[in-house]
Write a protein that holds these residues in place. Structure first.
Motif, PDB file in Angstrom:
ATOM      1  N   GLY A 108       0.811  -1.207   0.000  1.00  0.00           N
ATOM      2  CA  GLY A 108       0.000   0.000   0.000  1.00  0.00           C
ATOM      3  C   GLY A 108       0.844   1.256   0.000  1.00  0.00           C
ATOM      4  N   PHE A 109       1.973   1.210   0.736  1.00  0.00           N
ATOM      5  CA  PHE A 109       2.868   2.362   0.803  1.00  0.00           C
ATOM      6  C   PHE A 109       3.413   2.691  -0.584  1.00  0.00           C
ATOM      7  CE2 PHE A 109       7.147   4.126   1.284  1.00  0.00           C
ATOM      8  CZ  PHE A 109       6.871   5.235   2.055  1.00  0.00           C
ATOM      9  N   GLN A 110       3.875   1.690  -1.303  1.00  0.00           N
ATOM     10  CA  GLN A 110       4.447   1.907  -2.637  1.00  0.00           C
ATOM     11  C   GLN A 110       3.391   2.448  -3.603  1.00  0.00           C
ATOM     12  OE1 GLN A 110       6.039  -1.618  -4.458  1.00  0.00           O
ATOM     13  NE2 GLN A 110       7.223  -0.464  -5.929  1.00  0.00           N
ATOM     14  N   VAL A 111       2.214   1.877  -3.568  1.00  0.00           N
ATOM     15  CA  VAL A 111       1.126   2.351  -4.431  1.00  0.00           C
ATOM     16  C   VAL A 111       0.750   3.783  -4.058  1.00  0.00           C
ATOM     17  CG1 VAL A 111      -1.292   1.989  -5.096  1.00  0.00           C
ATOM     18  CG2 VAL A 111       0.255   0.031  -4.871  1.00  0.00           C
ATOM     19  N   GLY A 112       0.704   4.085  -2.762  1.00  0.00           N
ATOM     20  CA  GLY A 112       0.395   5.438  -2.306  1.00  0.00           C
ATOM     21  C   GLY A 112       1.422   6.457  -2.789  1.00  0.00           C
ATOM     22  N   CYS A 113       2.700   6.065  -2.776  1.00  0.00           N
ATOM     23  CA  CYS A 113       3.745   6.962  -3.281  1.00  0.00           C
ATOM     24  C   CYS A 113       3.530   7.262  -4.764  1.00  0.00           C
ATOM     25  CB  CYS A 113       5.125   6.341  -3.071  1.00  0.00           C
ATOM     26  SG  CYS A 113       5.694   6.333  -1.370  1.00  0.00           S
ATOM     27  N   GLN A 114       3.242   6.226  -5.528  1.00  0.00           N
ATOM     28  CA  GLN A 114       3.049   6.410  -6.963  1.00  0.00           C
ATOM     29  C   GLN A 114       1.810   7.252  -7.260  1.00  0.00           C
ATOM     30  OE1 GLN A 114       2.984   2.347  -8.298  1.00  0.00           O
ATOM     31  NE2 GLN A 114       5.210   2.164  -8.275  1.00  0.00           N
ATOM     32  N   LEU A 115       0.718   6.952  -6.570  1.00  0.00           N
ATOM     33  CA  LEU A 115      -0.505   7.732  -6.791  1.00  0.00           C
ATOM     34  C   LEU A 115      -0.341   9.172  -6.316  1.00  0.00           C
ATOM     35  CD1 LEU A 115      -3.278   5.150  -5.851  1.00  0.00           C
ATOM     36  CD2 LEU A 115      -2.567   5.887  -8.129  1.00  0.00           C
ATOM     37  N   GLY A 116       0.370   9.362  -5.216  1.00  0.00           N
ATOM     38  CA  GLY A 116       0.628  10.705  -4.717  1.00  0.00           C
ATOM     39  C   GLY A 116       1.372  11.549  -5.733  1.00  0.00           C
ATOM     40  N   GLU A 117       2.366  10.946  -6.393  1.00  0.00           N
ATOM     41  CA  GLU A 117       3.089  11.669  -7.442  1.00  0.00           C
ATOM     42  C   GLU A 117       2.179  11.994  -8.613  1.00  0.00           C
ATOM     43  OE1 GLU A 117       6.635   9.685  -8.710  1.00  0.00           O
ATOM     44  OE2 GLU A 117       7.397   9.532  -6.661  1.00  0.00           O
ATOM     45  N   ARG A 118       1.382  11.035  -9.006  1.00  0.00           N
ATOM     46  CA  ARG A 118       0.505  11.226 -10.173  1.00  0.00           C
ATOM     47  C   ARG A 118      -0.536  12.312  -9.928  1.00  0.00           C
ATOM     48  NH1 ARG A 118      -2.543   6.061 -12.086  1.00  0.00           N
ATOM     49  NH2 ARG A 118      -0.406   5.488 -12.550  1.00  0.00           N
ATOM     50  N   TYR A 119      -1.198  12.283  -8.768  1.00  0.00           N
ATOM     51  CA  TYR A 119      -2.306  13.214  -8.527  1.00  0.00           C
ATOM     52  C   TYR A 119      -1.854  14.591  -8.072  1.00  0.00           C
ATOM     53  CZ  TYR A 119      -5.162   8.996  -8.857  1.00  0.00           C
ATOM     54  OH  TYR A 119      -5.754   7.842  -9.289  1.00  0.00           O
TER      55      TYR A 119
END
Length: 122
Positions: free
Chosen positions: A2-13
């Motif tokens: 979840g942490f890794q996905v959150g980092c990626q989504l945080g960058e995208r959004y």
């Protein structure tokens, strides 16, 4: 995970936004923009003690619908499982509320980390 996905989504959004002024702006972004993109609704309520603690309320969090009393998996599913966090051992077929919240807590922590906040999410 979840942490890794959150980092990626945080960058995208957040890439199309101007930089954030303070922690409160980041948390507001999390509650409005990020939450809407990921969970298709805004957070219902945000509370703070103005000392760095924020509490996000989502009264209709979809990922917990299966956690209602009659729908939890396993024989001993109860409200006590909330405090246990990881009461179900792998392969035993039990799911606790803590198990259901592990991924979304990681998402939130990842977004905050990407935006410059090291946080404890529980």
């Amino acid at each position: 995970m979840g942490f890794q996905v959150g980092c990626q989504l945080g960058e995208r959004y957040s890439k199309s936004r101007a930089s954030f002024d303070d922690t409160l702006d980041i948390v507001k972004f999390l509650c409005k923009d990020f939450w809407t993109e990921v969970f298709r609704k805004q957070v219902d309520n945000l509370k703070t003690n103005h000392r760095g603690v924020f509490v996000l309320y989502d009264s209709k969090f979809r990922w917990l619908r299966s956690a209602s009393a009659g729908k939890m998996m396993g024989d001993n599913a109860s409200a006590a499982a909330v405090g246990a966090g990881s009461g179900g051992q792998p392969g035993q077929g039990k799911t606790t509320v803590g198990d259901l919240l592990r991924f979304p807590c990681g998402l939130i922590r990842g977004v905050l980390f990407t935006l410059g906040i090291k946080a404890v999410v529980s």
